[in-house]
Design a protein around this motif. Sequence first.
Motif, PDB file in Angstrom:
ATOM      1  N   CYS A  15      -3.454  19.853   1.431  1.00  0.00           N
ATOM      2  CA  CYS A  15      -3.095  18.438   1.601  1.00  0.00           C
ATOM      3  C   CYS A  15      -4.337  17.602   1.873  1.00  0.00           C
ATOM      4  O   CYS A  15      -4.449  16.460   1.430  1.00  0.00           O
ATOM      5  N   LYS A  16      -5.288  18.202   2.604  1.00  0.00           N
ATOM      6  CA  LYS A  16      -6.521  17.462   2.924  1.00  0.00           C
ATOM      7  C   LYS A  16      -7.284  17.093   1.651  1.00  0.00           C
ATOM      8  O   LYS A  16      -7.841  16.006   1.539  1.00  0.00           O
ATOM      9  N   GLU A  17      -7.260  18.028   0.689  1.00  0.00           N
ATOM     10  CA  GLU A  17      -7.937  17.733  -0.589  1.00  0.00           C
ATOM     11  C   GLU A  17      -7.305  16.532  -1.275  1.00  0.00           C
ATOM     12  O   GLU A  17      -7.977  15.699  -1.868  1.00  0.00           O
ATOM     13  N   LEU A  18      -5.964  16.444  -1.162  1.00  0.00           N
ATOM     14  CA  LEU A  18      -5.260  15.325  -1.806  1.00  0.00           C
ATOM     15  C   LEU A  18      -5.592  13.996  -1.135  1.00  0.00           C
ATOM     16  O   LEU A  18      -5.658  12.954  -1.797  1.00  0.00           O
TER      17      LEU A  18
ATOM     18  N   TYR B  97       0.831  -1.200   0.000  1.00  0.00           N
ATOM     19  CA  TYR B  97       0.000   0.000   0.000  1.00  0.00           C
ATOM     20  C   TYR B  97       0.876   1.265   0.000  1.00  0.00           C
ATOM     21  O   TYR B  97       0.614   2.216  -0.744  1.00  0.00           O
ATOM     22  N   ILE B  98       1.923   1.244   0.820  1.00  0.00           N
ATOM     23  CA  ILE B  98       2.773   2.442   0.926  1.00  0.00           C
ATOM     24  C   ILE B  98       3.404   2.765  -0.432  1.00  0.00           C
ATOM     25  O   ILE B  98       3.485   3.934  -0.828  1.00  0.00           O
ATOM     26  N   GLN B  99       3.796   1.722  -1.171  1.00  0.00           N
ATOM     27  CA  GLN B  99       4.364   1.958  -2.523  1.00  0.00           C
ATOM     28  C   GLN B  99       3.368   2.719  -3.395  1.00  0.00           C
ATOM     29  O   GLN B  99       3.703   3.676  -4.080  1.00  0.00           O
TER      30      GLN B  99
ATOM     31  N   LEU C  98       6.867  12.321   2.785  1.00  0.00           N
ATOM     32  CA  LEU C  98       6.872  11.482   1.590  1.00  0.00           C
ATOM     33  C   LEU C  98       8.064  10.524   1.590  1.00  0.00           C
ATOM     34  O   LEU C  98       7.953   9.368   1.170  1.00  0.00           O
ATOM     35  N   THR C  99       9.200  10.988   2.074  1.00  0.00           N
ATOM     36  CA  THR C  99      10.350  10.077   2.119  1.00  0.00           C
ATOM     37  C   THR C  99      10.484   9.394   3.477  1.00  0.00           C
ATOM     38  O   THR C  99      10.893   8.244   3.556  1.00  0.00           O
TER      39      THR C  99
ATOM     40  N   TYR D  19       1.332   7.846  -5.781  1.00  0.00           N
ATOM     41  CA  TYR D  19       0.270   8.850  -5.926  1.00  0.00           C
ATOM     42  C   TYR D  19       0.767  10.230  -5.498  1.00  0.00           C
ATOM     43  O   TYR D  19       0.598  11.229  -6.202  1.00  0.00           O
ATOM     44  N   TYR D  20       1.424  10.294  -4.337  1.00  0.00           N
ATOM     45  CA  TYR D  20       1.838  11.589  -3.803  1.00  0.00           C
ATOM     46  C   TYR D  20       3.000  12.203  -4.576  1.00  0.00           C
ATOM     47  O   TYR D  20       3.135  13.421  -4.626  1.00  0.00           O
TER      48      TYR D  20
END
Length: 444
Positions: free
Chosen positions: A230-233, A192-194, A215-216, A199-200
């Motif tokens: 960020c909430k929208e994303l 899932y993290i991949q 992100l990293t 996506y991000y």
Amino acid sequence: MPRFAKPTIEKAPQEPRRSSRVLKGFRDILPKEQKYWNLIYDTFFKLASEYGFERIETPILEETSLFVRSVGRQTDIVSKEMFSFTDAGGSNISLRPEATASIARSFIDNGMQTLPQPVKLSYWGPMFRRERPQAGRYRQFWQFGLEVLGTDAAVIDAQLIAFISEFCTSIGLEDIVIQVNSNGCKGCREEYIQELVAYYKQQRKNLCDDCKKRLTRNPLRLLDCKQPTCKELIDKAPQILDWLDDDCKNHFMSVLEFLDGLEISYVLNPYLVRGLDYYTQTVFEVFPADKEQQSQSAIAGGGRYSGLVEKLGGQEASASGFSAGIERIVLALKEKGGVVDAKKTPNIFLAQIGEQAKLKSLKLFEKLRKNGFSVAENFSKDGLKSQLEMSNNLNVKYSLIIGQKEVLDGTILVRDMESGVQEVVDYEKVLDDLKKKMEKNGNS
Ligand code: HAM
């Protein structure tokens, strides 16, 4: 030359004169707040015992490595918020930022794996995180919590959620929202993290500075950002529920079925992640209903942690638990209003004038107290006026007065505060006299 030269004492630099202040983010819990704390304490431990939990206390200081290995090096808690230092013996130690790691350590240290499983533990105590202080967020805060170690049964996760729901109802906080999610096992989470990172990465330019770092370093925390862009994303991000393997899916379905069966309302939040690394499968958070959308408003959080005991050097033992933030519960109770002080209000005031009267009053105070009376006094005062004023303010039923005359006569004045009628009573008989009066009035 004089035989003894007068020593010269260097003057210590003058410190500016100011009163000492409490540390930033730390606070005193004053007497006026205790009615809330007492209510929470009594309700929690009563329920915990009814649900079969035994209390544990672990130290406030632990090896720093305990939290690095359990909560996770990249988490905010460990990377930014711990009060860590090297002690005089050279050990790296930290004030505990939470208790679950300590309890897992204690489970191993004390051979609890040989006890009948699961082991069900309850706790209460201060935690320390060097966060930016604000309402409901402190650097020393108090938690109570439950941990169930030695089983992976889904029913336990549901029962822990049922416990919080019951606790909130019991203290009069019926309006809560319980959010639940599954973060899967290590395997499903990695996949899932991949997907999440992919996506991000496409959205990198729209991320806030903190999220760029997340992100990293800790991609799951991207789902926790409260910045509007960020909430929208987050709303369009992939959901971990779609990445759960069959075991994790079945486990989660089972938790939800138990909750449905118990008629406990919950909200499925597919983006709920927690700020500590040890979680696997079920996670949950509890909010006051009117604050569900606000950061720093969760009153409790928890979930399952399957690999933690093993990671800390024990045999494999799945576990699940939660902790609740006591200051946040107090805030919610205050906003709601209506918590009454469980403290017994005094029904008698003992006033005295003169040294001999003071001694007689001290003795009488003990006698009355041991016989179940709730007695107020102000032995430090000598004047009758101020003592009777206090007695008036306390709304007591009777004031007992001993002055010099009463000492000589072996008597005491009993004043009915409502009618103002005053009687002279034999000092030795005042206890029986008061018992009769109280019985007649229907209180004691
Ligand atoms: P947590 O979500 O970090 O989880 O904290 C639990 C609760 O402690 C929060 O929901 C909040 O009410 C309160 N809290 C946290 N930080 C602060 C703060 N700075 N000021 C005031 N209150 C705060 C844990 O600590 C995990 N040990 C929960 C757990 C137990 N998971 C499994 N077992």
